[in-house]
Scaffold this motif. Structure first.
Motif, PDB file in Angstrom:
ATOM      1  N   LEU A 195      -4.442  -1.342  -8.737  1.00 29.70           N
ATOM      2  CA  LEU A 195      -4.529  -1.253  -7.282  1.00 29.70           C
ATOM      3  C   LEU A 195      -3.176  -1.550  -6.657  1.00 29.70           C
ATOM      4  CD1 LEU A 195      -7.849  -3.222  -6.945  1.00 29.70           C
ATOM      5  CD2 LEU A 195      -7.540  -0.899  -6.117  1.00 29.70           C
ATOM      6  N   SER A 196      -2.647  -0.596  -5.894  1.00 30.17           N
ATOM      7  CA  SER A 196      -1.318  -0.778  -5.299  1.00 30.17           C
ATOM      8  C   SER A 196      -1.319  -0.350  -3.845  1.00 30.17           C
ATOM      9  CB  SER A 196      -0.286   0.039  -6.072  1.00 30.17           C
ATOM     10  OG  SER A 196       0.981   0.007  -5.442  1.00 30.17           O
ATOM     11  N   ASP A 197      -0.370  -0.877  -3.082  1.00 24.39           N
ATOM     12  CA  ASP A 197      -0.149  -0.326  -1.746  1.00 24.39           C
ATOM     13  C   ASP A 197       0.818   0.845  -1.867  1.00 24.39           C
ATOM     14  OD1 ASP A 197       2.571  -1.321  -1.679  1.00 24.39           O
ATOM     15  OD2 ASP A 197       1.781  -3.284  -1.146  1.00 24.39           O
ATOM     16  N   ASN A 198       1.047   1.512  -0.734  1.00 23.54           N
ATOM     17  CA  ASN A 198       1.834   2.749  -0.748  1.00 23.54           C
ATOM     18  C   ASN A 198       3.295   2.525  -0.371  1.00 23.54           C
ATOM     19  OD1 ASN A 198       1.788   5.561  -1.261  1.00 23.54           O
ATOM     20  ND2 ASN A 198       1.816   5.978   0.926  1.00 23.54           N
ATOM     21  N   SER A 199       3.748   1.282  -0.461  1.00 24.85           N
ATOM     22  CA  SER A 199       5.141   0.972  -0.127  1.00 24.85           C
ATOM     23  C   SER A 199       6.064   1.479  -1.230  1.00 24.85           C
ATOM     24  CB  SER A 199       5.310  -0.538   0.023  1.00 24.85           C
ATOM     25  OG  SER A 199       5.136  -1.177  -1.232  1.00 24.85           O
ATOM     26  N   PRO A 200       7.363   1.588  -0.951  1.00 23.04           N
ATOM     27  CA  PRO A 200       8.300   1.954  -2.015  1.00 23.04           C
ATOM     28  C   PRO A 200       8.219   1.016  -3.215  1.00 23.04           C
ATOM     29  CG  PRO A 200       9.366   2.213   0.093  1.00 23.04           C
ATOM     30  CD  PRO A 200       8.039   1.556   0.368  1.00 23.04           C
ATOM     31  N   THR A 201       7.991  -0.285  -2.953  1.00 25.46           N
ATOM     32  CA  THR A 201       7.858  -1.215  -4.069  1.00 25.46           C
ATOM     33  C   THR A 201       6.589  -0.939  -4.846  1.00 25.46           C
ATOM     34  OG1 THR A 201       9.126  -2.925  -2.945  1.00 25.46           O
ATOM     35  CG2 THR A 201       7.652  -3.647  -4.680  1.00 25.46           C
ATOM     36  N   GLY A 202       5.493  -0.686  -4.126  1.00 28.68           N
ATOM     37  CA  GLY A 202       4.247  -0.336  -4.808  1.00 28.68           C
ATOM     38  C   GLY A 202       4.416   0.893  -5.685  1.00 28.68           C
ATOM     39  N   LYS A 203       5.099   1.895  -5.149  1.00 35.39           N
ATOM     40  CA  LYS A 203       5.360   3.111  -5.929  1.00 35.39           C
ATOM     41  C   LYS A 203       6.242   2.806  -7.146  1.00 35.39           C
ATOM     42  CE  LYS A 203       5.001   6.162  -1.909  1.00 35.39           C
ATOM     43  NZ  LYS A 203       5.740   7.047  -0.968  1.00 35.39           N
ATOM     44  N   ALA A 204       7.225   1.904  -6.952  1.00 36.86           N
ATOM     45  CA  ALA A 204       8.106   1.535  -8.061  1.00 36.86           C
ATOM     46  C   ALA A 204       7.330   0.826  -9.163  1.00 36.86           C
ATOM     47  CB  ALA A 204       9.240   0.650  -7.555  1.00 36.86           C
ATOM     48  N   LEU A 205       6.367  -0.005  -8.778  1.00 35.28           N
ATOM     49  CA  LEU A 205       5.551  -0.699  -9.780  1.00 35.28           C
ATOM     50  C   LEU A 205       4.691   0.289 -10.560  1.00 35.28           C
ATOM     51  CD1 LEU A 205       4.470  -3.797  -7.674  1.00 35.28           C
ATOM     52  CD2 LEU A 205       5.987  -3.818  -9.663  1.00 35.28           C
ATOM     53  N   ILE A 206       4.095   1.252  -9.862  1.00 34.29           N
ATOM     54  CA  ILE A 206       3.303   2.283 -10.548  1.00 34.29           C
ATOM     55  C   ILE A 206       4.189   3.073 -11.495  1.00 34.29           C
ATOM     56  CG2 ILE A 206       1.996   4.407 -10.244  1.00 34.29           C
ATOM     57  CD1 ILE A 206       0.417   2.003  -9.415  1.00 34.29           C
ATOM     58  N   ARG A 207       5.394   3.411 -11.042  1.00 36.59           N
ATOM     59  CA  ARG A 207       6.326   4.152 -11.898  1.00 36.59           C
ATOM     60  C   ARG A 207       6.682   3.347 -13.143  1.00 36.59           C
ATOM     61  NH1 ARG A 207       9.702   5.087  -8.259  1.00 36.59           N
ATOM     62  NH2 ARG A 207      11.218   3.440  -8.641  1.00 36.59           N
ATOM     63  N   GLN A 208       6.920   2.050 -12.966  1.00 35.57           N
ATOM     64  CA  GLN A 208       7.258   1.223 -14.118  1.00 35.57           C
ATOM     65  C   GLN A 208       6.085   1.127 -15.090  1.00 35.57           C
ATOM     66  OE1 GLN A 208       8.746  -3.299 -15.232  1.00 35.57           O
ATOM     67  NE2 GLN A 208       9.017  -2.605 -13.130  1.00 35.57           N
ATOM     68  N   ILE A 209       4.866   1.017 -14.567  1.00 38.03           N
ATOM     69  CA  ILE A 209       3.682   0.981 -15.431  1.00 38.03           C
ATOM     70  C   ILE A 209       3.600   2.249 -16.263  1.00 38.03           C
ATOM     71  CG2 ILE A 209       1.158   1.098 -15.405  1.00 38.03           C
ATOM     72  CD1 ILE A 209       1.266  -0.807 -12.972  1.00 38.03           C
ATOM     73  N   ARG A 210       3.774   3.393 -15.615  1.00 36.90           N
ATOM     74  CA  ARG A 210       3.686   4.670 -16.337  1.00 36.90           C
ATOM     75  C   ARG A 210       4.792   4.788 -17.392  1.00 36.90           C
ATOM     76  NH1 ARG A 210       0.032   8.093 -13.938  1.00 36.90           N
ATOM     77  NH2 ARG A 210      -0.494   7.723 -11.732  1.00 36.90           N
ATOM     78  N   GLU A 211       5.992   4.315 -17.060  1.00 35.19           N
ATOM     79  CA  GLU A 211       7.098   4.372 -18.025  1.00 35.19           C
ATOM     80  C   GLU A 211       6.818   3.487 -19.231  1.00 35.19           C
ATOM     81  OE1 GLU A 211      10.448   3.258 -15.682  1.00 35.19           O
ATOM     82  OE2 GLU A 211      10.697   5.258 -14.792  1.00 35.19           O
ATOM     83  N   GLU A 212       6.293   2.283 -18.991  1.00 31.12           N
ATOM     84  CA  GLU A 212       5.968   1.397 -20.103  1.00 31.12           C
ATOM     85  C   GLU A 212       4.894   2.007 -20.999  1.00 31.12           C
ATOM     86  OE1 GLU A 212       5.466  -2.769 -19.978  1.00 31.12           O
ATOM     87  OE2 GLU A 212       6.565  -3.031 -18.097  1.00 31.12           O
ATOM     88  N   LEU A 213       3.893   2.625 -20.368  1.00 31.05           N
ATOM     89  CA  LEU A 213       2.809   3.222 -21.148  1.00 31.05           C
ATOM     90  C   LEU A 213       3.281   4.455 -21.918  1.00 31.05           C
ATOM     91  CD1 LEU A 213      -0.142   2.884 -18.612  1.00 31.05           C
ATOM     92  CD2 LEU A 213       0.170   1.628 -20.752  1.00 31.05           C
TER      93      LEU A 213
END
Length: 361
Positions: A195-213
Protein backbone atom coordinates in the motif's frame (compact mmCIF):
# COMPACT_ATOMS: atom_id res chain seq x y z
CA UNK A 1 9.69 11.07 3.18
CA UNK A 2 8.01 12.40 0.92
CA UNK A 3 6.19 14.69 -1.35
CA UNK A 4 8.71 15.71 -3.99
CA UNK A 5 7.74 18.41 -6.48
CA UNK A 6 10.50 19.06 -8.98
CA UNK A 7 8.89 20.67 -12.01
CA UNK A 8 6.80 23.25 -10.12
CA UNK A 9 9.84 24.28 -8.10
CA UNK A 10 11.67 25.07 -11.33
CA UNK A 11 9.07 27.81 -11.74
CA UNK A 12 10.50 29.35 -8.63
CA UNK A 13 14.03 29.47 -10.01
CA UNK A 14 14.07 33.24 -9.75
CA UNK A 15 13.59 32.86 -6.00
CA UNK A 16 16.27 30.22 -5.65
CA UNK A 17 18.71 32.11 -7.83
CA UNK A 18 18.10 35.17 -5.72
CA UNK A 19 19.13 33.15 -2.73
CA UNK A 20 22.16 31.56 -4.36
CA UNK A 21 24.27 34.44 -3.10
CA UNK A 22 23.24 33.41 0.42
CA UNK A 23 25.14 30.16 0.20
CA UNK A 24 27.92 31.65 -1.88
CA UNK A 25 28.44 34.28 0.80
CA UNK A 26 29.12 31.54 3.32
CA UNK A 27 32.36 30.99 1.39
CA UNK A 28 32.75 27.48 2.77
CA UNK A 29 34.30 24.99 0.39
CA UNK A 30 36.10 21.77 1.10
CA UNK A 31 39.29 23.17 -0.37
CA UNK A 32 39.20 26.13 1.98
CA UNK A 33 38.45 23.85 4.92
CA UNK A 34 41.63 21.89 4.22
CA UNK A 35 43.65 25.11 4.28
CA UNK A 36 42.20 26.30 7.55
CA UNK A 37 43.50 25.47 11.02
CA UNK A 38 41.41 23.29 13.27
CA UNK A 39 38.46 25.32 14.49
CA UNK A 40 37.29 25.63 18.06
CA UNK A 41 33.61 25.50 17.16
CA UNK A 42 31.55 23.92 14.38
CA UNK A 43 28.03 24.42 13.14
CA UNK A 44 25.70 21.88 11.52
CA UNK A 45 22.25 22.73 10.16
CA UNK A 46 19.72 19.86 9.95
CA UNK A 47 16.87 20.49 7.53
CA UNK A 48 13.80 18.25 7.97
CA UNK A 49 11.32 17.50 5.21
CA UNK A 50 8.67 16.78 7.85
CA UNK A 51 7.70 18.06 11.27
CA UNK A 52 10.40 17.74 13.94
CA UNK A 53 8.82 14.75 15.70
CA UNK A 54 7.99 12.79 12.55
CA UNK A 55 8.45 9.03 12.83
CA UNK A 56 10.90 9.05 9.89
CA UNK A 57 12.72 12.35 10.45
CA UNK A 58 13.28 12.36 14.20
CA UNK A 59 15.28 9.08 14.34
CA UNK A 60 17.50 10.26 11.48
CA UNK A 61 18.17 13.56 13.22
CA UNK A 62 19.04 11.75 16.46
CA UNK A 63 21.41 9.47 14.53
CA UNK A 64 23.17 12.42 12.90
CA UNK A 65 23.68 14.09 16.27
CA UNK A 66 24.97 10.91 17.90
CA UNK A 67 27.49 10.31 15.12
CA UNK A 68 28.81 13.87 15.38
CA UNK A 69 29.13 13.58 19.16
CA UNK A 70 30.91 10.24 18.90
CA UNK A 71 33.30 11.73 16.34
CA UNK A 72 34.53 14.35 18.79
CA UNK A 73 32.19 17.18 17.84
CA UNK A 74 30.23 17.55 21.05
CA UNK A 75 29.54 20.01 23.81
CA UNK A 76 30.82 23.52 23.18
CA UNK A 77 32.60 22.41 19.99
CA UNK A 78 29.33 21.78 18.15
CA UNK A 79 26.20 23.85 17.62
CA UNK A 80 23.28 22.26 15.80
CA UNK A 81 20.28 24.12 14.48
CA UNK A 82 17.26 22.45 12.91
CA UNK A 83 14.37 23.62 10.78
CA UNK A 84 11.29 21.56 9.88
CA UNK A 85 9.72 22.35 6.51
CA UNK A 86 6.62 20.28 7.41
CA UNK A 87 6.05 19.38 3.76
CA UNK A 88 4.06 16.24 4.52
CA UNK A 89 1.34 17.57 6.77
CA UNK A 90 0.97 21.35 6.29
CA UNK A 91 3.13 22.77 3.47
CA UNK A 92 2.19 20.29 0.78
CA UNK A 93 1.63 22.39 -2.35
CA UNK A 94 4.41 23.34 -4.79
CA UNK A 95 4.00 26.98 -3.78
CA UNK A 96 4.20 26.32 -0.04
CA UNK A 97 7.18 23.99 -0.44
CA UNK A 98 8.96 26.69 -2.45
CA UNK A 99 8.12 29.23 0.27
CA UNK A 100 9.53 26.87 2.90
CA UNK A 101 12.70 26.48 0.82
CA UNK A 102 13.06 30.26 0.80
CA UNK A 103 12.68 30.39 4.60
CA UNK A 104 15.16 27.53 5.00
CA UNK A 105 17.76 29.31 2.87
CA UNK A 106 17.35 32.45 4.95
CA UNK A 107 17.78 30.46 8.18
CA UNK A 108 20.86 28.76 6.75
CA UNK A 109 22.31 32.12 5.76
CA UNK A 110 21.79 33.52 9.25
CA UNK A 111 23.28 30.43 10.95
CA UNK A 112 26.24 30.04 8.55
CA UNK A 113 26.83 26.30 9.09
CA UNK A 114 29.90 24.32 8.16
CA UNK A 115 27.70 21.48 6.86
CA UNK A 116 24.06 21.23 5.84
CA UNK A 117 22.33 17.89 6.51
CA UNK A 118 19.00 17.27 4.75
CA UNK A 119 16.53 14.60 5.83
CA UNK A 120 14.47 12.96 3.07
CA UNK A 121 13.67 14.14 -0.45
CA UNK A 122 11.77 17.41 -0.12
CA UNK A 123 14.40 19.14 2.00
CA UNK A 124 17.14 18.08 -0.38
CA UNK A 125 15.59 18.79 -3.76
CA UNK A 126 13.76 22.01 -2.87
CA UNK A 127 16.86 23.64 -1.37
CA UNK A 128 19.93 21.94 -2.83
CA UNK A 129 18.93 20.71 -6.26
CA UNK A 130 17.32 24.05 -7.04
CA UNK A 131 20.69 25.78 -6.75
CA UNK A 132 22.86 25.86 -9.82
CA UNK A 133 26.08 25.38 -7.88
CA UNK A 134 25.78 24.39 -4.19
CA UNK A 135 28.99 25.50 -2.49
CA UNK A 136 28.01 24.67 1.07
CA UNK A 137 28.91 21.03 1.91
CA UNK A 138 25.70 18.99 1.95
CA UNK A 139 25.00 15.52 3.35
CA UNK A 140 21.61 13.95 2.63
CA UNK A 141 19.97 11.17 4.62
CA UNK A 142 17.04 9.02 3.51
CA UNK A 143 16.96 10.12 -0.12
CA UNK A 144 14.58 7.93 -2.16
CA UNK A 145 14.83 9.54 -5.58
CA UNK A 146 18.52 9.20 -6.29
CA UNK A 147 19.58 9.51 -9.95
CA UNK A 148 20.39 6.17 -11.56
CA UNK A 149 23.91 4.73 -11.72
CA UNK A 150 24.42 5.96 -15.29
CA UNK A 151 22.92 9.40 -14.71
CA UNK A 152 25.01 12.48 -14.01
CA UNK A 153 23.69 15.74 -12.59
CA UNK A 154 25.34 18.99 -11.66
CA UNK A 155 25.82 17.66 -8.12
CA UNK A 156 26.45 13.98 -8.87
CA UNK A 157 29.00 12.38 -11.18
CA UNK A 158 28.74 8.89 -9.68
CA UNK A 159 27.80 7.30 -6.39
CA UNK A 160 31.38 6.22 -5.77
CA UNK A 161 32.83 9.64 -6.59
CA UNK A 162 30.06 12.27 -6.25
CA UNK A 163 32.47 14.97 -7.43
CA UNK A 164 30.60 18.06 -6.20
CA UNK A 165 29.84 19.32 -2.70
CA UNK A 166 27.16 16.71 -2.03
CA UNK A 167 27.21 13.21 -0.54
CA UNK A 168 24.85 11.14 1.60
CA UNK A 169 22.91 7.96 2.32
CA UNK A 170 20.32 6.39 0.01
CA UNK A 171 17.31 4.81 1.70
CA UNK A 172 17.64 1.16 0.71
CA UNK A 173 14.61 -0.64 2.17
CA UNK A 174 15.83 -4.29 2.13
CA UNK A 175 12.38 -5.40 0.98
CA UNK A 176 13.26 -8.96 -0.02
CA UNK A 177 14.90 -9.57 3.35
CA UNK A 178 11.78 -8.26 5.10
CA UNK A 179 9.54 -10.64 3.14
CA UNK A 180 11.83 -13.60 3.81
CA UNK A 181 11.70 -12.90 7.54
CA UNK A 182 7.90 -12.81 7.34
CA UNK A 183 7.84 -16.12 5.52
CA UNK A 184 9.98 -17.70 8.23
CA UNK A 185 7.17 -16.77 10.63
CA UNK A 186 4.31 -17.71 8.31
CA UNK A 187 5.34 -20.53 6.00
CA UNK A 188 1.98 -20.22 4.24
CA UNK A 189 2.75 -16.69 3.01
CA UNK A 190 1.69 -16.62 -0.63
CA UNK A 191 0.15 -13.21 -1.25
CA UNK A 192 1.17 -9.75 -0.04
CA UNK A 193 -0.45 -6.33 -0.46
CA UNK A 194 1.78 -3.26 -0.88
CA UNK A 195 0.00 0.00 0.00
CA UNK A 196 1.54 3.29 -1.12
CA UNK A 197 0.59 6.89 -1.67
CA UNK A 198 1.04 8.50 -5.08
CA UNK A 199 3.86 10.86 -4.10
CA UNK A 200 7.23 10.76 -5.88
CA UNK A 201 8.63 9.03 -2.80
CA UNK A 202 5.81 6.49 -2.84
CA UNK A 203 6.53 5.81 -6.50
CA UNK A 204 10.25 5.50 -5.71
CA UNK A 205 9.51 2.92 -3.02
CA UNK A 206 7.37 0.88 -5.42
CA UNK A 207 10.15 1.10 -8.01
CA UNK A 208 12.72 -0.10 -5.48
CA UNK A 209 10.47 -3.02 -4.47
CA UNK A 210 10.11 -4.09 -8.09
CA UNK A 211 13.87 -3.79 -8.68
CA UNK A 212 14.67 -5.90 -5.62
CA UNK A 213 12.17 -8.55 -6.70
CA UNK A 214 13.61 -8.57 -10.22
CA UNK A 215 17.07 -9.26 -8.78
CA UNK A 216 15.81 -11.76 -6.20
CA UNK A 217 12.46 -13.26 -7.31
CA UNK A 218 10.16 -14.72 -4.68
CA UNK A 219 7.36 -17.25 -5.24
CA UNK A 220 4.85 -14.84 -3.73
CA UNK A 221 2.11 -12.85 -5.45
CA UNK A 222 2.44 -9.11 -4.87
CA UNK A 223 -0.55 -6.84 -5.24
CA UNK A 224 -0.05 -3.06 -5.38
CA UNK A 225 -2.57 -0.40 -4.34
CA UNK A 226 -1.63 3.27 -4.73
CA UNK A 227 -3.82 6.13 -3.56
CA UNK A 228 -3.76 9.62 -2.05
CA UNK A 229 -7.29 9.21 -0.69
CA UNK A 230 -7.84 8.44 2.99
CA UNK A 231 -11.22 6.86 2.26
CA UNK A 232 -9.83 4.66 -0.51
CA UNK A 233 -6.96 3.54 1.74
CA UNK A 234 -9.50 2.51 4.38
CA UNK A 235 -11.40 0.61 1.71
CA UNK A 236 -8.22 -1.25 0.68
CA UNK A 237 -7.69 -2.36 4.29
CA UNK A 238 -11.30 -3.53 4.59
CA UNK A 239 -11.05 -5.51 1.34
CA UNK A 240 -7.75 -7.05 2.42
CA UNK A 241 -9.34 -8.22 5.66
CA UNK A 242 -11.87 -10.26 3.67
CA UNK A 243 -9.37 -11.60 1.13
CA UNK A 244 -6.65 -14.23 0.92
CA UNK A 245 -3.96 -11.58 1.50
CA UNK A 246 -1.45 -12.96 4.03
CA UNK A 247 0.48 -9.79 4.86
CA UNK A 248 0.65 -6.02 4.28
CA UNK A 249 3.51 -3.66 3.47
CA UNK A 250 2.04 -0.19 4.21
CA UNK A 251 4.17 2.72 2.98
CA UNK A 252 1.44 5.34 2.40
CA UNK A 253 2.57 8.22 4.59
CA UNK A 254 0.35 11.06 3.40
CA UNK A 255 -3.37 10.80 2.61
CA UNK A 256 -6.15 13.38 2.29
CA UNK A 257 -9.83 12.84 3.08
CA UNK A 258 -12.85 14.32 1.28
CA UNK A 259 -12.92 17.30 3.62
CA UNK A 260 -9.31 18.14 2.81
CA UNK A 261 -7.83 16.92 6.09
CA UNK A 262 -4.30 15.52 5.79
CA UNK A 263 -3.25 12.30 7.54
CA UNK A 264 0.44 11.59 8.01
CA UNK A 265 2.45 8.50 8.94
CA UNK A 266 1.65 8.24 12.64
CA UNK A 267 -2.11 8.55 12.12
CA UNK A 268 -2.24 6.26 9.09
CA UNK A 269 -0.19 3.48 10.67
CA UNK A 270 -2.00 3.61 14.01
CA UNK A 271 -5.32 3.35 12.18
CA UNK A 272 -3.96 0.47 10.11
CA UNK A 273 -2.86 -1.43 13.21
CA UNK A 274 -6.25 -0.92 14.81
CA UNK A 275 -8.40 -1.94 11.84
CA UNK A 276 -6.35 -4.43 9.83
CA UNK A 277 -6.63 -8.15 10.54
CA UNK A 278 -3.43 -8.90 8.62
CA UNK A 279 0.17 -8.66 9.90
CA UNK A 280 2.00 -5.59 8.57
CA UNK A 281 5.72 -5.42 7.78
CA UNK A 282 7.28 -2.06 8.72
CA UNK A 283 9.23 0.06 6.24
CA UNK A 284 10.76 1.87 9.22
CA UNK A 285 11.27 -0.32 12.27
CA UNK A 286 9.88 2.53 14.41
CA UNK A 287 6.49 1.83 12.81
CA UNK A 288 6.22 -1.24 15.05
CA UNK A 289 5.90 1.01 18.07
CA UNK A 290 2.79 2.48 16.42
CA UNK A 291 1.14 -0.94 16.45
CA UNK A 292 2.31 -2.79 13.35
CA UNK A 293 3.15 -6.49 13.71
CA UNK A 294 6.82 -6.14 12.84
CA UNK A 295 9.68 -7.89 11.09
CA UNK A 296 12.68 -6.43 9.30
CA UNK A 297 12.50 -2.65 8.84
CA UNK A 298 14.99 0.06 7.91
CA UNK A 299 16.80 1.42 10.96
CA UNK A 300 16.30 5.16 10.40
CA UNK A 301 18.47 6.04 13.39
CA UNK A 302 21.34 4.02 11.91
CA UNK A 303 20.75 5.66 8.52
CA UNK A 304 21.05 9.09 10.17
CA UNK A 305 24.17 7.88 11.97
CA UNK A 306 25.73 6.95 8.60
CA UNK A 307 24.99 10.45 7.33
CA UNK A 308 26.36 11.96 10.54
CA UNK A 309 29.67 10.16 10.06
CA UNK A 310 29.92 11.72 6.60
CA UNK A 311 29.22 15.15 8.07
CA UNK A 312 31.94 14.54 10.69
CA UNK A 313 34.41 13.55 7.96
CA UNK A 314 33.69 16.83 6.17
CA UNK A 315 34.25 18.79 9.39
CA UNK A 316 37.57 16.96 9.70
CA UNK A 317 38.64 18.19 6.26
CA UNK A 318 37.37 15.59 3.77
CA UNK A 319 35.95 16.87 0.51
CA UNK A 320 32.28 15.87 0.08
CA UNK A 321 32.90 14.97 -3.56
CA UNK A 322 35.35 12.28 -2.47
CA UNK A 323 32.98 10.64 0.03
CA UNK A 324 30.93 7.85 -1.65
CA UNK A 325 27.15 7.83 -1.50
CA UNK A 326 26.12 4.70 0.42
CA UNK A 327 22.99 2.61 0.81
CA UNK A 328 21.37 2.54 4.23
CA UNK A 329 23.15 -0.54 5.54
CA UNK A 330 21.24 -1.59 8.59
CA UNK A 331 17.77 -2.98 9.07
CA UNK A 332 16.43 -3.95 12.47
CA UNK A 333 14.36 -6.97 13.49
CA UNK A 334 11.52 -5.65 15.66
CA UNK A 335 8.24 -7.21 16.84
CA UNK A 336 5.11 -6.11 18.68
CA UNK A 337 4.02 -9.06 20.84
CA UNK A 338 0.57 -7.68 21.81
CA UNK A 339 -0.16 -7.24 18.09
CA UNK A 340 1.06 -10.77 17.37
CA UNK A 341 -1.25 -12.17 20.06
CA UNK A 342 -4.15 -10.11 18.70
CA UNK A 343 -3.56 -11.67 15.27
CA UNK A 344 -3.12 -15.16 16.70
CA UNK A 345 0.45 -15.41 15.43
CA UNK A 346 3.15 -17.25 17.36
CA UNK A 347 6.61 -15.96 16.51
CA UNK A 348 9.24 -18.75 16.62
CA UNK A 349 11.55 -18.49 19.60
CA UNK A 350 14.72 -18.41 17.52
CA UNK A 351 13.42 -15.36 15.62
CA UNK A 352 12.45 -13.58 18.83
CA UNK A 353 15.90 -14.26 20.27
CA UNK A 354 17.46 -12.71 17.16
CA UNK A 355 15.28 -9.60 17.36
CA UNK A 356 16.78 -6.18 18.08
CA UNK A 357 13.66 -4.97 19.89
CA UNK A 358 10.56 -6.78 21.16
CA UNK A 359 7.70 -4.65 22.42
CA UNK A 360 5.77 -6.48 25.12
CA UNK A 361 3.19 -3.83 25.98
Amino acid sequence: MFKLYRAPLRAYQLITLAFTFVLLSLNITAAQANQTAVKDTYKVFILHSYELDHVCGQPQSAGVTEALNNSGFSGKRLTIEAYAMDTKRTNTTPESIAAQAEIALQRISEFQPDVLVTLDDNAFYSVVDALEDPTLPVVFSGLNNLPGPDTQTRWLQSRKQPGANVTGVYEKIHFVTAVQVQRNINTELRKMLVLSDNSPTGKALIRQIREELQQNPLDIEFEYRITDSWEEYQQFITEANASDINSLYPVALRLIDRQGKTYTGNEILQWTAKHSRKPSIPLNFSFVQLGLFGGAGVDFHAMGYQAGLKAAAILQGEEPGNIPIDDARRYALVFNLPRARNLGIEIPQDILLAADIVYTE
